[in-house]
Design an enzyme around this catalytic site. Structure first.
Site, PDB file in Angstrom:
ATOM      1  N   ASN A   1       1.114   3.419  -6.554  1.00  0.00           N
ATOM      2  CA  ASN A   1       0.202   4.060  -7.492  1.00  0.00           C
ATOM      3  C   ASN A   1      -0.755   4.999  -6.769  1.00  0.00           C
ATOM      4  OD1 ASN A   1      -1.220   4.122 -10.265  1.00  0.00           O
ATOM      5  ND2 ASN A   1      -2.855   3.541  -8.875  1.00  0.00           N
ATOM      6  N   THR A   2      -1.521   4.457  -5.819  1.00  0.00           N
ATOM      7  CA  THR A   2      -2.573   5.232  -5.169  1.00  0.00           C
ATOM      8  C   THR A   2      -2.040   6.496  -4.517  1.00  0.00           C
ATOM      9  OG1 THR A   2      -3.847   3.210  -4.780  1.00  0.00           O
ATOM     10  CG2 THR A   2      -4.402   5.124  -3.434  1.00  0.00           C
TER      11      THR A   2
ATOM     12  N   GLY B   1      -3.948  -0.196  -2.143  1.00  0.00           N
ATOM     13  CA  GLY B   1      -4.782   0.992  -2.209  1.00  0.00           C
ATOM     14  C   GLY B   1      -5.108   1.626  -0.872  1.00  0.00           C
TER      15      GLY B   1
ATOM     16  N   LYS C   1       3.851  -8.783 -13.923  1.00  0.00           N
ATOM     17  CA  LYS C   1       3.611  -8.765 -12.474  1.00  0.00           C
ATOM     18  C   LYS C   1       2.454  -9.716 -12.198  1.00  0.00           C
ATOM     19  CE  LYS C   1       1.793  -5.914  -8.741  1.00  0.00           C
ATOM     20  NZ  LYS C   1       1.166  -4.615  -8.396  1.00  0.00           N
TER      21      LYS C   1
ATOM     22  N   ALA D   1       2.399  -1.979  -2.791  1.00  0.00           N
ATOM     23  CA  ALA D   1       1.077  -1.823  -2.183  1.00  0.00           C
ATOM     24  C   ALA D   1       1.161  -1.276  -0.760  1.00  0.00           C
ATOM     25  CB  ALA D   1       0.298  -3.130  -2.190  1.00  0.00           C
ATOM     26  N   GLY D   2       0.327  -0.297  -0.497  1.00  0.00           N
ATOM     27  CA  GLY D   2       0.141   0.224   0.849  1.00  0.00           C
ATOM     28  C   GLY D   2       0.939   1.456   1.198  1.00  0.00           C
TER      29      GLY D   2
END
Length: 254
Positions: free
Chosen positions: A205-206, A157, A96, A183-184
Site C-alpha cells: 500500500n504505502t 509502512g 486479513k 508490508a515493507g
C-alpha cells in the site's frame, strides 16, 4: 500466460494485492486499481462508513475482492469481533487478520493471530493472517485453517524492502500454503524479488500511495510482479562461485 492463483475458491489472474490507505484523495483509488490490474484490495473496517458521502467502499469497483482487515485489534477476541462486523456489513467472507500489540514497530502477535484464525476459519471465513515470519507459527496457522499466510517483509509502512527474505524463503519451501508477502516492500524491484523466490503474491500500500505518481507506480508494480512470477516459473539460473564463460575459450585458433 495463464497462471491463476486460487484462494478460497476465488481464481485470481493478478498476484498484486493493494490497500486503500494513505492516498491524498480517495478518488485516486479506482485509478490505481485500473493501473495495477489488482483484483484484491484490503480495507480497514473503521474506514467503512455507509453514512458518509466519501465512504471508502464507494471508490472500489464491484469486481474487486474485498479483504477487510482487523486493524486496531490487540487480541484474538477483538480481531474476531471486527471480522464478524465486516461480514455483517456485507464485506464478504475474506478477512486479513491483524493483531498488533507493539505500537512502536507494529509487529504482529503470532500467538493471538493463531487463536483468531482458528475461530474464524471454523466460522467459514477465508482467513489470511498477517504474521511475523516464523515456520512454527506458519504451520500452526495452516493447521488452524488459514487459506494463506502473509509474512511481513519489513515493518509495516517502512518501505525498507525484504528484510526477512531468508525467513520468507523457508515459509515458501515448507508450509505448503500460498505465501503473500505483506508490508515493507517499497520498490518494484523488491516485489519482483519476492515473486522470483516463489511467493504466491505480494500485498502493498504505502509504496504506491506515497509515490509522487501513484498511478504510474501502480503500473510499475504490476509489471514487476508479473516479471518476477515469470522468472520463477522459468527457473532462475544457478549462482556460481567462480566464472563460467558463455562461449568456448579454446579451439577457435586451432
Amino acid at each position: 500466460m495463464q497462471d491463476p492463483l486460487i484462494i478460497g475458491g476465488v481464481t485470481l489472474t493478478s498476484r498484486l494485492f493493494i490497500g486503500t490507505g494513505k492516498y491524498s484523495r480517495n478518488t485516486l483509488i479506482p485509478e490505481v486499481i485500473a493501473r495495477s490490474g489488482s483484483q484484491v484490495i484490503t480495507v480497514a473496517l473503521r474506514r467503512v462508513d455507509p453514512e458518509s458521502k466519501d465512504n471508502i467502499i464507494s471508490h472500489i469497483p464491484s469486481h474487486m475482492t474485498l479483504l477487510p482487515n482487523t486493524s486496531g485489534a490487540r487480541t484474538a477476541e477483538e480481531a474476531v469481533r471486527i471480522a464478524r462486523l465486516a461480514r455483517s456489513a456485507g464485506l464478504g467472507d475474506w478477512v486479513k487478520i491483524e493483531v498488533i500489540n507493539d505500537q512502536k514497530y507494529l509487529l504482529p502477535d503470532n500467538t493471538e493471530t493463531i487463536r483468531a484464525t482458528e475461530i474464524l476459519a471454523a466460522e467459514g471465513f477465508i482467513v489470511l493472517p498477517y504474521m511475523s515470519p516464523d515456520l512454527s507459527a506458519a504451520l500452526r496457522l495452516k493447521a488452524a485453517g488459514a487459506a494463506a499466510v502473509m509474512p511481513l517483509g519489513a515493518p509495516i509502512g517502512s518501505n525498507r524492502g525484504l528484510q526477512t527474505k531468508e525467513l520468507i524463503r523457508i515459509l515458501i519451501s515448507e508450509t505448503g500454503l500460498p505465501i503473500i508477502v505483506d508490508a515493507g516492500i517499497g520498490r518494484p524491484s523488491e516485489a519482483a524479488e519476492a515473486m522470483e523466490m516463489g511467493a504466491a503474491a505480494v500485498l502493498l500500500n504505502t509504496a504506491i500511495a506515497t509515490a509522487r505518481d501513484p498511478q504510474l507506480m501502480a503500473e510499475a508494480f504490476r509489471e514487476a510482479v508479473s516479471a518476477g512470477r515469470k522468472a520463477y516459473l522459468a527457473g532462475l539460473g544457478p549462482v556460481e562461485e567462480t566464472a563460467a564463460a558463455s562461449s568456448p575459450l579454446t579451439g577457435f585458433l586451432a
